[in-house]
Scaffold this motif. Structure first.
Motif, short mmCIF file in Angstrom:
data_model
loop_
_atom_site.label_atom_id
_atom_site.label_comp_id
_atom_site.label_asym_id
_atom_site.label_seq_id
_atom_site.Cartn_x
_atom_site.Cartn_y
_atom_site.Cartn_z
N GLY A 176 0.73 -1.13 -0.21
CA GLY A 176 0.00 0.05 -0.01
C GLY A 176 0.92 1.35 0.05
O GLY A 176 0.58 2.19 -0.73
N ARG A 177 1.87 1.23 0.79
CA ARG A 177 2.68 2.47 0.71
C ARG A 177 3.54 2.57 -0.59
O ARG A 177 3.42 3.65 -0.96
CB ARG A 177 4.06 2.22 1.97
CG ARG A 177 3.35 2.77 3.32
CD ARG A 177 4.66 2.48 4.36
NE ARG A 177 5.28 3.46 4.07
CZ ARG A 177 6.77 3.63 4.65
NH1 ARG A 177 6.89 2.47 5.36
NH2 ARG A 177 7.86 4.49 4.50
N ILE A 178 3.87 1.53 -1.32
CA ILE A 178 4.63 1.70 -2.39
C ILE A 178 3.52 2.11 -3.37
O ILE A 178 3.96 2.90 -4.44
CB ILE A 178 5.09 0.11 -3.07
CG1 ILE A 178 6.02 -0.40 -2.16
CG2 ILE A 178 5.39 0.30 -4.34
CD1 ILE A 178 7.55 -0.20 -2.31
N ASP A 179 2.12 1.67 -3.35
CA ASP A 179 1.24 2.38 -4.24
C ASP A 179 0.86 3.71 -3.94
O ASP A 179 -0.04 4.34 -4.50
CB ASP A 179 0.07 1.49 -4.05
CG ASP A 179 0.05 0.03 -4.85
OD1 ASP A 179 0.79 0.16 -5.93
OD2 ASP A 179 -0.62 -0.83 -4.74
N GLY A 180 1.37 4.40 -2.91
CA GLY A 180 1.10 5.66 -2.70
C GLY A 180 0.00 6.07 -1.61
O GLY A 180 -0.40 6.94 -1.57
N PRO B 72 8.23 6.16 -0.23
CA PRO B 72 8.25 4.87 -1.35
C PRO B 72 7.50 5.53 -2.66
O PRO B 72 8.15 5.62 -3.71
CB PRO B 72 7.47 3.98 -0.94
CG PRO B 72 7.78 3.91 0.56
CD PRO B 72 7.81 5.29 1.00
N VAL B 73 6.56 6.32 -2.61
CA VAL B 73 5.81 6.52 -3.64
C VAL B 73 6.43 7.90 -4.47
O VAL B 73 6.34 7.98 -5.66
CB VAL B 73 4.18 7.07 -3.35
CG1 VAL B 73 4.15 8.29 -2.42
CG2 VAL B 73 3.37 7.10 -4.44
N TYR B 87 -3.80 -7.47 -2.69
CA TYR B 87 -4.90 -7.37 -1.64
C TYR B 87 -6.01 -8.48 -1.96
O TYR B 87 -6.58 -8.52 -2.90
CB TYR B 87 -5.44 -5.94 -1.97
CG TYR B 87 -4.53 -5.04 -2.19
CD1 TYR B 87 -3.38 -4.85 -1.14
CD2 TYR B 87 -4.34 -3.97 -3.24
CE1 TYR B 87 -2.37 -3.88 -1.29
CE2 TYR B 87 -3.19 -3.15 -3.26
CZ TYR B 87 -2.26 -3.02 -2.45
OH TYR B 87 -1.19 -1.86 -2.50
N VAL B 102 -5.11 5.63 -6.45
CA VAL B 102 -4.56 6.37 -5.09
C VAL B 102 -3.84 8.00 -5.83
O VAL B 102 -4.26 8.86 -5.12
CB VAL B 102 -3.51 5.65 -4.38
CG1 VAL B 102 -3.00 6.57 -3.38
CG2 VAL B 102 -4.32 4.44 -3.72
#
Lengths: 279, 360
Positions: A176-180, B72-73, B87, B102
């Motif tokens: 989730g963090r990598i996905d922003g 990271p993003v 997921y 997102v």
């Protein structure tokens, strides 16, 4: 040889089913008896209490609903139970997630302090709490039962949710963090939907606990119009001591919402109880 | 140009330093593989590049940006996890498109990119399924799909094939190689499987105990290892190591007594002294039964027949395990002999000093 093995298997499975059926009868009979008594014509209640009713008589249920004011009690119970359950579930999810996911100073002590709440009986704090509620001007309001109800529900709720979130793979949050995603969004979009079984378990437990709560409303809600079902049931019993059919009808009415909630969440609830047993 | 540069990167957990000041330069479009034994810090290093682990010292640059303190993003990376980290409550389509949602990418663009990724990875028929309804290989493809739709500058792979069975592993390895050829992106890949490292990498980084042992192309590491650790780690079956002692030095020629035989080795750069203990490394394919060259006498144990080649497992009289790769078939009677003479060309042997450093 084969015959002996197959008869042994048959004997074993018959034995197993016998025990299971016996257990089911022990668990279900009181409920069945309660409904049979509630739906039995009044003259049959004492004459043949264990026989099947000769006809279905709904008058006890309607009488309990109108004369016993169960309509009012039911509404009061709903007013108390729903905010309590929502409060416990929301706060437990947030706290459980926070404690399981974030490594911060004092995390262990915080968790242990919350768990300590499991060991505090309500009776030990009911009098100081009475004066506190009085000073806060909350005595005699629904809040006097809702707020302590949430407080007493949190230790178990946080414990349950923390253990569940702890078992969820941390890589999901990292993905989730990598996905922003922000932390709140990771919680809402990813982790909370996965915690459905635990949330359902908590809802069922907390609903039953709050719905059946007796002592707290007895002490803090003195207005008859604010009484929840268990309290109403007690006064109802006092007033109609001799009418067993009517009392059974009152008890039957009070159990309906719990059964409905259980049936709604039952599948997830069972998953929640066994979650983490097998990876 | 998307290079990844690590400058003196360090990582500690409490008082224990696990990454000891790593300097590394990964070129644009390079496929760089981190290999090393369990606990060597390869995954930690990858997670530090991803921004999932804080670093205690040093800098990380991706492209012309110092990303050391970025989320990271904001680093322009995407990552495929060992456990896929899909997921489970979302469909394949939702999994692939989640990152784009997102980042508030317009829906039409999301649909286009998901369709592209799905057709490239043959996931069209599975878009509305949940991960639990997919096989391991399909899940891995979804994880890769989720990674490529975001069009990152750098792809990070953390042991992505380790949960797959042997056949699927080979298949997915080829898929990843194709993906690299098609996307021309910089990729960093962590594995403990040196076959993956050898077949995929442009550059291999061999790590041990939080330090880089050697960096180079796969064949460079195979042909010219800097030390005994790299020599032993790269190559399958691993290099055989025999203990020896220097018995004489004459110019470039160093005589070493190995297992009772004198072997003349050519060491032009750094000769040891007489009496020094050394380790002689010989790759299994450089050993043959009988034949010319230096010889060692071994006791046969078991054989493994692979079809085209066979492996003969043997022991020296000091009980050192030695594997010889034999072209073609090994005679069934090979293990019945009390002793077998294995020979090798001394010019193909590697010599290491007592600290494990290579003597050339």
């Amino acid at each position: 040889m084969a015959r002996t093995a197959s008869s042994r298997r048959l004997f074993n499975s018959t034995g197993k089913y016998f025990i299971l059926i016996l257990m089911a009868v022990i668990a279900l009979y009181p409920i069945l008896q309660m409904w049979m008594t509630a739906l039995r014509p009044s003259n049959e209640v004492l004459r043949s209490p264990f026989a099947l009713p000769s006809e279905l008589d709904w008058s006890n249920l309607t009488k309990a609903w109108t004369q016993g004011r169960f309509g009012t009690y039911l509404v009061n119970s709903v007013i108390i139970t729903i905010p309590t359950v929502i409060g416990v579930v929301v706060l437990s999810c947030l706290a459980g997630y926070g404690i399981s996911r974030f490594k911060f100073w004092g995390r262990g002590i915080m968790f242990l302090t919350i768990l300590l709440g499991l060991t505090v009986p309500f009776q030990s704090v009911m009098i100081p709490l009475y004066y506190q509620l009085l000073n806060m001007g909350l005595l005699g309001t629904y809040w006097s039962v809702i707020l302590p109800g949430i407080a007493f529900g949190l230790p178990f709720g946080v414990f349950l949710m923390q253990s569940f979130f702890e078992d969820l793979p941390h890589e999901l949050a990292e993905a989730g963090r990598i996905d922003g995603s922000s932390e709140l969004r990771i919680f809402w979009d990813i982790m909370l939907p996965l915690a459905k079984p635990a949330v359902s378990t908590l809802i069922v437990f907390q609903f039953m606990k709050t719905w059946n709560e007796f002592l707290m409303p007895l002490l803090y809600l003195q207005d008859e119009d604010m009484r929840p079902i268990p309290l109403g049931l007690m006064f109802f019993q006092g007033a109609y001591t001799r009418d067993i059919g009517l009392i059974a009808a009152g008890v039957a009415i009070s159990t309906i919402p719990v059964i409905i909630v259980y049936l709604i969440f039952q599948r997830q609830f069972v998953k929640g109880l066994t979650a983490g047993a097998v990876k | 140009m998307v290079e990844v540069i690590l400058k003196n990167v360090k990582k500690s957990y409490g008082p224990v330093e696990v990454i000891h000041g790593i300097d590394l330069h990964i070129k644009d479009q390079e496929f760089c593989v981190f290999v090393g034994p369990s606990g060597c810090g390869k995954s930690t290093l990858l997670r530090m590049i991803a921004g999932l682990e804080d670093i205690n010292d040093g800098e990380i640059w991706i492209g012309d940006k110092d990303v050391t303190d970025l989320e990271p993003v904001d680093r322009g990376i995407s990552m495929v996890f060992q456990t896929y980290a899909l997921y489970p409550h979302m469909t394949v389509r939702e999994n692939i498109s989640y990152g784009l949602k997102v980042s508030k990418t317009p829906q039409a663009e999301i649909d286009r990119r998901v369709a592209d990724a799905a057709s490239n990875l043959q996931l069209n028929d599975y878009l509305d399924r949940k991960p639990g309804q997919l096989s391991g290989g399909q899940r891995q493809r979804v994880a890769i799909g989720r990674s490529i739709v975001r069009k990152p500058d750098v792809f990070l792979f953390d042991e992505p094939l380790s949960n797959l069975d042997a056949e699927l592993r080979v298949h997915m390895r080829i898929e990843i190689a194709r993906l690299h050829n098609r996307l021309d992106s910089t990729m960093i890949y962590v594995t403990h499987d040196q076959v993956e490292a050898m077949t995929l990498a442009d550059k291999i980084v061999v790590l041990q105990a939080g330090q880089i042992e050697q960096v180079g192309s796969p064949l460079h590491l195979y042909d010219d290892p800097d030390n005994q650790f790299v020599a032993g780690f790269i190559g399958s079956p691993r290099m055989n190591f025999l203990t020896g002692k220097v018995t004489g030095v004459d110019g470039n020629i160093t005589n070493v007594s190995v297992d009772g035989s004198d072997v003349a080795l050519t060491l032009s750069e750094n000769s040891p002294s007489v009496g020094d203990p050394v380790t002689v490394g010989i790759r299994p394919e450089h050993l043959s039964v009988g034949g010319a060259g230096a010889q060692i006498t071994v006791r046969p144990d078991v054989t493994e027949q692979m079809g085209g080649v066979g492996y003969m497992h043997t022991y020296t009289k000091d009980d050192i395990h030695v594997v010889a790769e034999i072209k073609g078939r090994i005679a069934e009677s090979a293990t019945e002999a009390e002793q077998v003479a294995l020979s090798f060309d001394p010019s193909q042997a590697f010599v290491f000093d007592a600290s494990g450093a290579r003597l050339r």
